[in-house]
Design an enzyme around this catalytic site. Structure first.
Site, PDB file in Angstrom:
ATOM      1  N   SER A 144      62.950  -4.205  22.217  1.00 56.34           N
ATOM      2  CA  SER A 144      62.419  -4.098  20.850  1.00 56.34           C
ATOM      3  C   SER A 144      63.521  -4.270  19.825  1.00 56.34           C
ATOM      4  CB  SER A 144      61.843  -2.711  20.576  1.00 56.34           C
ATOM      5  OG  SER A 144      61.212  -2.164  21.650  1.00 56.34           O
ATOM      6  N   HIS A 165      59.469 -11.199  23.259  1.00 56.18           N
ATOM      7  CA  HIS A 165      59.066  -9.888  22.757  1.00 56.18           C
ATOM      8  C   HIS A 165      57.548  -9.852  22.514  1.00 56.18           C
ATOM      9  CE1 HIS A 165      59.257  -6.599  19.511  1.00 56.18           C
ATOM     10  NE2 HIS A 165      59.212  -6.050  20.700  1.00 56.18           N
ATOM     11  N   GLU A 177      57.342 -13.096  20.190  1.00 53.69           N
ATOM     12  CA  GLU A 177      58.561 -13.568  19.537  1.00 53.69           C
ATOM     13  C   GLU A 177      59.456 -14.159  20.622  1.00 53.69           C
ATOM     14  OE1 GLU A 177      58.988 -10.600  15.701  1.00 53.69           O
ATOM     15  OE2 GLU A 177      59.690  -9.841  17.624  1.00 53.69           O
TER      16      GLU A 177
END
Ligand code: 3HC
Length: 309
Positions: A144, A165, A177
């Site tokens: 994260s 992500h 992502e």
């Protein structure tokens, strides 16, 4: 030809400049995120090995996948229960489990890590897997907030390392992502982008900057909501209602922080504070620290800002 010469000059061997078609995925970590990613990968026809440290954790992960798949089936196959059951069984069949990460990485196209947010643990794990995995295998992290560059530095496959992500709940949230470091090859990036699309997701390209796009905007917003409440300027309930009805968010910030996990939220803020101690967006929040210290981590522990049955 000029392109290949350029890559070779940059230190890439010709064997690393191919696009990798990702068919088999090894996912390390059977928590909420790892299990969610395993589910969508298996549901879209990929074979998956899900790795965790114990059979009990893996059993729990598979149970979670089955429960989540049933929700998908109920919606997608409302009028065709037989086709739904077939889809469910086929998807579950695509997932195998293992407690031996190195053995799992031995024949895989992608190793995707979704374990605890600890740089040293991630580096040690990838360093070991680097020796076990075939040359073509791409490594990716679902971190994260940790820099992909720092995680990748423990391996000798910097060109075949990137970030992928996902968002919670993975079967529902459409975004991925895709993160390239300055060493990620174009072919690796393209392979990760294609893989995301194959999962039915919409990828966006991100630089390896703290929080990428979503968390860099979302986490300071969650933090500011907690500060607003701590100052006595609004109840949790009112702030949540306000953001849902006034800004169209599906969850209020307290509901979302509980959903994501207060430990995860705190961990992200702590990492950023360390890097930028004077940035007020990342300043420590007493109330958040207190809840985490008390083990009230949100929905997963039954209590965070709210209590859950
Ligand atoms: N598996 C499968 N399907 C699921 C599911 C799951 N785990 N969770 C929800 N669903 C499906 C339901 O079946 C339902 O489908 P339907 O509408 O077709 O019947 C749909 O999603 C909506 O679910 P619910 O009706 O149960 O509940 P809500 O309408 O309240 O939606 C929510 C739940 C999708 C979680 C919604 O509240 C939401 O979008 N919240 C915001 C989530 C968010 O912001 N996530 C990002 C967090 S940040 C992050 O993850 C990054 C990390 O690095 C910290």
């Amino acid at each position: 030809m000029a392109f290949f010469t350029h890559l070779v000059r940059r230190g890439f061997s010709s064997s690393t400049v191919r696009n990798v078609v990702i068919k088999h995925v090894t996912i390390i970590g059977g928590g909420q995120m790892g299990a969610g990613i395993a589910q969508v990968a298996a549901a879209t026809g990929h074979t998956v090995t899900l790795v965790d440290t114990s059979d009990d954790l893996l059993k729990k992960a598979i149970k979670g996948i089955e429960g989540s798949l049933k929700r998908v089936v109920k919606k997608k196959f409302a009028d065709k229960p037989e086709a739904g059951e077939e889809f469910l069984q086929k998807t579950l069949k695509n997932v195998s489990t293992s407690t031996d990460a190195a053995a799992a990485a031995h024949s895989t196209d992608l190793v995707l890590e979704a374990i605890i947010e600890n740089l040293k643990i991630k580096q040690d794990m990838f360093s070991q897997l680097d020796k076990a995995a075939p040359e073509h295998t791409i490594f990716a992290s679902n971190t994260s907030s940790l820099p992909i560059t720092d995680i990748a530095s423990s391996t000798n496959r910097l060109d075949r390392f990137g970030g992928l992500h996902f968002f919670n709940p993975v079967p529902v949230m459409k975004l991925v992502e895709v993160v390239a470091t300055s060493s990620t090859s174009q072919e690796t990036f393209d392979s990760l982008l294609n893989f995301s699309k194959e999962l039915g997701k919409t990828p966006v390209s991100c630089k390896d900057t703290p929080g990428f796009i979503v968390n860099r905007l979302l986490v300071p917003y969650l933090a500011e909501a907690v500060r607003l409440h701590a100052r006595g300027h609004g109840s949790k309930e009112d702030i949540d209602i306000a953001m849902k009805l006034g800004a169209g968010y599906p969850m209020g910030p307290f509901e979302l922080a509980d959903y994501v996990g207060l430990d995860t939220t705190k961990f992200i803020l702590d990492g950023w504070t360390e890097k930028e101690p004077n940035n007020p967006l990342f300043a420590q929040i007493e109330l958040l620290n207190k809840l985490v210290a008390e083990g009230k981590l949100g929905k997963k522990t039954g209590e965070g800002f709210y209590k859950y049955k």
